[in-house]
Design an enzyme around this catalytic site. Structure first.
Site, PDB file in Angstrom:
ATOM      1  N   CYS A   2      -5.003  45.705  31.855  1.00  0.00           N
ATOM      2  CA  CYS A   2      -3.912  46.268  32.643  1.00  0.00           C
ATOM      3  C   CYS A   2      -4.428  47.492  33.400  1.00  0.00           C
ATOM      4  O   CYS A   2      -5.376  48.140  32.960  1.00  0.00           O
ATOM      5  CB  CYS A   2      -2.714  46.700  31.810  1.00  0.00           C
ATOM      6  SG  CYS A   2      -2.043  45.397  30.786  1.00  0.00           S
ATOM      7  N   ARG A  27      -8.152  44.365  36.805  1.00  0.00           N
ATOM      8  CA  ARG A  27      -7.866  44.610  35.396  1.00  0.00           C
ATOM      9  C   ARG A  27      -6.770  43.703  34.854  1.00  0.00           C
ATOM     10  O   ARG A  27      -6.454  43.735  33.665  1.00  0.00           O
ATOM     11  CB  ARG A  27      -7.438  46.072  35.187  1.00  0.00           C
ATOM     12  CG  ARG A  27      -8.465  47.064  35.617  1.00  0.00           C
ATOM     13  CD  ARG A  27      -7.933  48.455  35.464  1.00  0.00           C
ATOM     14  NE  ARG A  27      -7.853  48.834  34.078  1.00  0.00           N
ATOM     15  CZ  ARG A  27      -8.814  49.421  33.389  1.00  0.00           C
ATOM     16  NH1 ARG A  27      -9.961  49.698  33.988  1.00  0.00           N
ATOM     17  NH2 ARG A  27      -8.656  49.738  32.133  1.00  0.00           N
ATOM     18  N   TRP A  74      -2.185  42.465  32.425  1.00  0.00           N
ATOM     19  CA  TRP A  74      -2.875  41.332  31.823  1.00  0.00           C
ATOM     20  C   TRP A  74      -2.181  41.152  30.472  1.00  0.00           C
ATOM     21  O   TRP A  74      -2.294  41.995  29.593  1.00  0.00           O
ATOM     22  CB  TRP A  74      -4.364  41.633  31.626  1.00  0.00           C
ATOM     23  CG  TRP A  74      -5.118  40.439  31.121  1.00  0.00           C
ATOM     24  CD1 TRP A  74      -5.595  39.392  31.853  1.00  0.00           C
ATOM     25  CD2 TRP A  74      -5.493  40.177  29.763  1.00  0.00           C
ATOM     26  NE1 TRP A  74      -6.234  38.491  31.030  1.00  0.00           N
ATOM     27  CE2 TRP A  74      -6.184  38.951  29.753  1.00  0.00           C
ATOM     28  CE3 TRP A  74      -5.306  40.844  28.555  1.00  0.00           C
ATOM     29  CZ2 TRP A  74      -6.701  38.381  28.582  1.00  0.00           C
ATOM     30  CZ3 TRP A  74      -5.812  40.284  27.394  1.00  0.00           C
ATOM     31  CH2 TRP A  74      -6.498  39.067  27.411  1.00  0.00           C
ATOM     32  N   ASN A 100      -1.330  50.686  29.054  1.00  0.00           N
ATOM     33  CA  ASN A 100      -2.520  49.838  28.962  1.00  0.00           C
ATOM     34  C   ASN A 100      -3.030  49.973  27.530  1.00  0.00           C
ATOM     35  O   ASN A 100      -3.233  51.089  27.058  1.00  0.00           O
ATOM     36  CB  ASN A 100      -3.562  50.340  29.965  1.00  0.00           C
ATOM     37  CG  ASN A 100      -4.953  49.748  29.762  1.00  0.00           C
ATOM     38  OD1 ASN A 100      -5.946  50.372  30.079  1.00  0.00           O
ATOM     39  ND2 ASN A 100      -5.041  48.555  29.226  1.00  0.00           N
ATOM     40  N   GLY A 101      -3.190  48.842  26.844  1.00  0.00           N
ATOM     41  CA  GLY A 101      -3.666  48.896  25.455  1.00  0.00           C
ATOM     42  C   GLY A 101      -2.831  47.978  24.584  1.00  0.00           C
ATOM     43  O   GLY A 101      -2.087  47.127  25.087  1.00  0.00           O
ATOM     44  N   GLU A 493     -25.226  31.420  30.653  1.00  0.00           N
ATOM     45  CA  GLU A 493     -24.554  32.177  31.708  1.00  0.00           C
ATOM     46  C   GLU A 493     -24.045  31.235  32.816  1.00  0.00           C
ATOM     47  O   GLU A 493     -22.942  31.414  33.330  1.00  0.00           O
ATOM     48  CB  GLU A 493     -25.515  33.239  32.270  1.00  0.00           C
ATOM     49  CG  GLU A 493     -25.035  34.045  33.437  1.00  0.00           C
ATOM     50  CD  GLU A 493     -23.735  34.833  33.204  1.00  0.00           C
ATOM     51  OE1 GLU A 493     -23.263  34.908  32.061  1.00  0.00           O
ATOM     52  OE2 GLU A 493     -23.180  35.320  34.195  1.00  0.00           O
ATOM     53  N   LYS A 497     -20.152  30.881  33.922  1.00  0.00           N
ATOM     54  CA  LYS A 497     -19.673  31.086  35.304  1.00  0.00           C
ATOM     55  C   LYS A 497     -18.771  29.925  35.710  1.00  0.00           C
ATOM     56  O   LYS A 497     -17.718  30.119  36.296  1.00  0.00           O
ATOM     57  CB  LYS A 497     -20.842  31.166  36.305  1.00  0.00           C
ATOM     58  CG  LYS A 497     -21.661  32.429  36.310  1.00  0.00           C
ATOM     59  CD  LYS A 497     -21.001  33.649  36.907  1.00  0.00           C
ATOM     60  CE  LYS A 497     -20.196  34.368  35.920  1.00  0.00           C
ATOM     61  NZ  LYS A 497     -20.726  35.328  35.041  1.00  0.00           N
ATOM     62  N   GLU A 500     -15.395  30.028  33.861  1.00  0.00           N
ATOM     63  CA  GLU A 500     -14.547  31.149  34.269  1.00  0.00           C
ATOM     64  C   GLU A 500     -13.786  30.874  35.558  1.00  0.00           C
ATOM     65  O   GLU A 500     -12.606  31.170  35.648  1.00  0.00           O
ATOM     66  CB  GLU A 500     -15.404  32.410  34.500  1.00  0.00           C
ATOM     67  CG  GLU A 500     -15.851  33.098  33.243  1.00  0.00           C
ATOM     68  CD  GLU A 500     -16.737  34.319  33.540  1.00  0.00           C
ATOM     69  OE1 GLU A 500     -16.514  35.355  32.932  1.00  0.00           O
ATOM     70  OE2 GLU A 500     -17.651  34.226  34.394  1.00  0.00           O
ATOM     71  N   HIS A 516     -29.004  17.541  18.868  1.00  0.00           N
ATOM     72  CA  HIS A 516     -28.302  17.751  17.597  1.00  0.00           C
ATOM     73  C   HIS A 516     -26.790  17.827  17.802  1.00  0.00           C
ATOM     74  O   HIS A 516     -26.084  18.367  16.963  1.00  0.00           O
ATOM     75  CB  HIS A 516     -28.807  19.041  16.936  1.00  0.00           C
ATOM     76  CG  HIS A 516     -30.275  18.995  16.648  1.00  0.00           C
ATOM     77  ND1 HIS A 516     -30.836  18.116  15.758  1.00  0.00           N
ATOM     78  CD2 HIS A 516     -31.303  19.696  17.182  1.00  0.00           C
ATOM     79  CE1 HIS A 516     -32.143  18.292  15.737  1.00  0.00           C
ATOM     80  NE2 HIS A 516     -32.456  19.247  16.607  1.00  0.00           N
ATOM     81  N   LYS A 615     -11.331  41.629  34.802  1.00  0.00           N
ATOM     82  CA  LYS A 615     -12.686  42.131  34.987  1.00  0.00           C
ATOM     83  C   LYS A 615     -13.111  43.022  33.831  1.00  0.00           C
ATOM     84  O   LYS A 615     -14.262  43.021  33.417  1.00  0.00           O
ATOM     85  CB  LYS A 615     -12.716  42.935  36.294  1.00  0.00           C
ATOM     86  CG  LYS A 615     -14.048  43.522  36.653  1.00  0.00           C
ATOM     87  CD  LYS A 615     -14.917  42.476  37.260  1.00  0.00           C
ATOM     88  CE  LYS A 615     -16.336  42.926  37.484  1.00  0.00           C
ATOM     89  NZ  LYS A 615     -17.271  41.801  37.288  1.00  0.00           N
TER      90      LYS A 615
HETATM   91  C1  G6P Z   1     -14.866  40.418  30.838  1.00  0.00           C
HETATM   92  C2  G6P Z   1     -15.361  39.963  32.195  1.00  0.00           C
HETATM   93  C3  G6P Z   1     -16.789  39.438  32.072  1.00  0.00           C
HETATM   94  C4  G6P Z   1     -17.687  40.491  31.458  1.00  0.00           C
HETATM   95  C5  G6P Z   1     -17.146  40.959  30.107  1.00  0.00           C
HETATM   96  C6  G6P Z   1     -17.903  42.173  29.595  1.00  0.00           C
HETATM   97  O1  G6P Z   1     -14.689  39.326  30.019  1.00  0.00           O
HETATM   98  O2  G6P Z   1     -14.500  38.962  32.722  1.00  0.00           O
HETATM   99  O3  G6P Z   1     -17.268  39.101  33.364  1.00  0.00           O
HETATM  100  O4  G6P Z   1     -18.966  39.972  31.294  1.00  0.00           O
HETATM  101  O5  G6P Z   1     -15.776  41.356  30.242  1.00  0.00           O
HETATM  102  O6  G6P Z   1     -17.687  43.230  30.476  1.00  0.00           O
HETATM  103  P1  G6P Z   1     -18.600  44.515  30.620  1.00  0.00           P
HETATM  104  O7  G6P Z   1     -17.916  45.332  31.674  1.00  0.00           O
HETATM  105  O8  G6P Z   1     -18.586  45.190  29.287  1.00  0.00           O
HETATM  106  O9  G6P Z   1     -19.948  44.073  31.013  1.00  0.00           O
END
Ligand code: G6P
Length: 620
Positions: A2, A27, A74, A100-101, A493, A497, A500, A516, A615
């Protein structure tokens, strides 16, 4: 998660808050809302959806006033509904709150407040906070406090937060105390912007940049009372404190698309520059090593390190895995990579010679922050590899390395990942050169690193190939991503991606482990992306690739240019430049970022604002 914004001044607050919320949308974007205090008292506008939808609502039903708070949500507690959107009202409208929290004991408090006659209109944990403050306000007045005294709402807030368990960043307006905005912080970031005769509040500095470069980062257990005459900050234990003002670097206000269709694409194409920025000033040719300004540990201490723990979440955790391979190979120091959410509660043994690094783009991820604090609590110097200067982790770490990647706006992390890997390569080189690594080996690595920005530029030429592959496979339901050695974290990774931003199920696996389990998923409709550049693991990955081919699985290969062998076996080939094994993650992750991007675009997904994600995850 948030995002919170607030304004106190002489301008109309509405547009300032809406623009601030747009800048904080990364956020969370489940719903948005504002509360404005004006001639008609406090008016609230809130709505499910993006800030643009809130702005349209405000156009239809305008509000105006010189003081206000705003929120972009969020969802944690309670569904995505208008009622659950912030701001929330306490009592009979005496208190208006954005939060927020997470309030962990909200159920207990809700029962108590319901018994006292408070009526709940939402199913959020936040509404408990607003009623609790209203309750203490009533109590103060009942006990004879002067209802006109501006200290009364502050006291009510102080008493209310004593009952809260969990995390909060709060922005609070009081109906009967116009012209005053109160902010409180415990575990969720809040920044104050100090303008001329006007003051701002936000979850991070991004919304403040157009207005001021003078900011104050609130600490945990601090409350700020903001009026047009100034800001007074009170700490729970230390009383009134003199806030220390930081000057923001305004040069990196890059929250613009600059002609790109999406932030994610822009950030992918920024990587030659961001990698150059991560390297700038850190290569020491003469000593054949790297150098850092902020580790805050001397050579002697660093030489004694015999174990390294890298803790992180999400993409940053994947960068940590690459770091493990790099540091173990270059410096021969055992490395463990820990999910921060596990590390914080696991009580892992840490010896005096263990070095802990938190890796984070935002510097605000709640689990990573908690993991860092847990390590510090045990007396360990804990360092950070972080992008956002001024973030909580950057401020609280005992030292560290900044990425200098500039703001990353797209929710799916791209340029921060390659910058983290670059910095970890520099760190591995540095630690290696403190030990057995020869001058010649150090020089060779420096030479390769110097070439990286250029090599990444060349890698981006695969863009068209990737677009063709995306057009061919975008409707697949499942994907497998396989790699070995340095390319195993890249496979993880790449799969992350795709998940996500395109909502396609994807699994990343070490190529040899596939047999496996995941090989059972292989069929004509499940593409397997093999990260198979030329190098030590090439023949091994080739065998794994043949196993998939034998089961009729379509193969997309990320391979070194001019590899005729792979061209004969794979259905589709995306080519990347030839680099040393240890540099492959920097290069091979780029076509996977582009592949996820183009598949998501083909599927009509919201690339920069994928559903359910944010984010920066500032809740547990
Ligand atoms: C969220 C984001 C990811 C990110 C992760 C860790 O889940 O959507 O893209 O990798 O947080 O975030 P940080 O800011 O700690 O790298």
């Amino acid at each position: 998660m948030c995002g919170i914004v607030g304004y106190v001044g002489s301008r109309d607050a509405t547009d300032i808050l809406l623009e601030g919320l747009r800048r904080l949308e990364y956020r969370g974007y489940d719903s948005a809302g504002i509360a404005i205090q004006g001639a008609d008292g406090i008016l609230i506008r809130k709505k499910v959806g993006r800030v643009s939808e809130l702005a349209a609502l405000v156009d239809q039903k305008p509000v105006s006033g010189n003081i206000g708070i705003g929120h972009t949500r969020w969802a944690t507690h309670g569904g995505i509904t208008d009622e659950n959107s912030h701001p929330h009202v306490g009592g009979n409208g005496e208190v208006i709150v954005v939060h927020n929290g997470v309030i962990e004991n909200y159920a207990l408090l809700k029962d108590k407040l319901t018994a006292l006659g408070f009526v709940f209109r939402s199913s959020t944990d936040t509404e408990v906070v607003s009623h609790l403050i209203a309750h203490h306000l009533e109590e103060q007045t009942r006990l004879g406090a002067d209802p006109e005294n501006p200290k009364t709402p502050l006291l009510a807030l102080q008493l209310a937060i004593k009952n809260l368990k969990g995390t909060y960043g709060l922005g609070v307006l009081f109906r009967d105390f116009p012209g005053m905005l109160v902010a409180a912080r415990c575990g969720s970031p809040l920044v104050l912007g100090m303008g001329k005769g006007e003051f701002f509040l936000a979850s991070d500095a991004t919304p403040l940049k157009p207005h001021t470069d003078q900011v104050v980062f609130l600490e945990d257990h601090e409350i700020a009372v903001i009026t047009t005459s100034g800001v007074e900050v009170t700490h729970r234990d230390r009383g009134v404190t003199a806030p220390s003002i930081h000057v923001l670097d305004q040069s990196d206000d890059e929250a613009e698309l600059k002609g790109y269709a999406h932030y994610m694409l822009k950030e992918i194409f920024e990587q030659p520059n961001t990698i150059e920025n991560a390297l700038r000033g850190r290569l020491d040719e003469d000593a054949a090593t790297s150098k850092f300004g902020g580790l805050n540990l001397d050579t002697r201490q660093l030489r004694q390190v015999d174990r390294i723990v890298l803790t992180a979440c999400g993409t940053s955790w994947h960068a940590g895995l690459v770091g493990e391979y790099l540091i173990e190979e270059f410096a021969r120091i055992p490395v463990e990579v820990e999910y921060a959410s596990e590390f914080r509660y696991r009580n892992p043994p840490l010896s005096d010679t263990t070095m802990v690094f938190a890796i984070t783009q935002s510097g605000e991820t709640a689990d990573t922050l908690a993991a860092m604090r847990e390590s510090q609590r045990k007396g360990h110097p804990t360092l950070a590899i972080c992008n956002v200067v001024g973030s909580t982790i950057a401020r609280e770490a005992d030292g560290g390395i900044f990425l200098h990647a500039g703001p990353e706006v797209g929710v799916a992390s791209t340029k921060a990942f390659t910058s983290q890997v670059t910095v970890l390569t520099l760190l591995a080189l540095y630690l290696g050169r403190l030990r057995h690594m020869s001058y010649t080996a150090g020089r060779r690595i420096i030479g390769h690193l110097r070439d990286m920005p250029q090599t990444i530029q060349q890698t981006l030429k695969c863009h068209e190939q990737v677009q063709e592959v995306a057009a061919k496979y975008f409707s697949a339901q499942n994907f497998l991503y396989m790699g070995r050695g340095y390319n195993f974290p890249v496979a993880l990774e790449g799969a992350l991606k795709l998940k996500e931003i395109s909502y396609i199920h994807a699994e990343g696996y070490p190529a040899a482990e596939m047999k496996h389990g995941p090989i059972a998923l292989v069929d004509e409709n499940t593409p397997s992306v093999f990260v198979i550049p030329r190098g030590a693991m090439y023949p091994k990955v080739m065998s794994n690739l043949e196993e998939v081919k034998a089961r009729k699985g379509p193969i997309i290969a990320i391979a070194t240019e001019n590899d005729s062998r792979i061209a004969a076996v794979a259905d589709d080939v995306i080519t990347i430049p030839d680099v040393e094994d240890y540099l492959q993650p920097l290069v091979s992750s780029i076509p996977l970022q582009l592949l996820a991007y183009h598949i998501a675009v083909q599927r009509g997904c919201n690339v920069d604002r994928p559903r359910n994600l944010a984010k920066s995850v500032t809740v547990e």
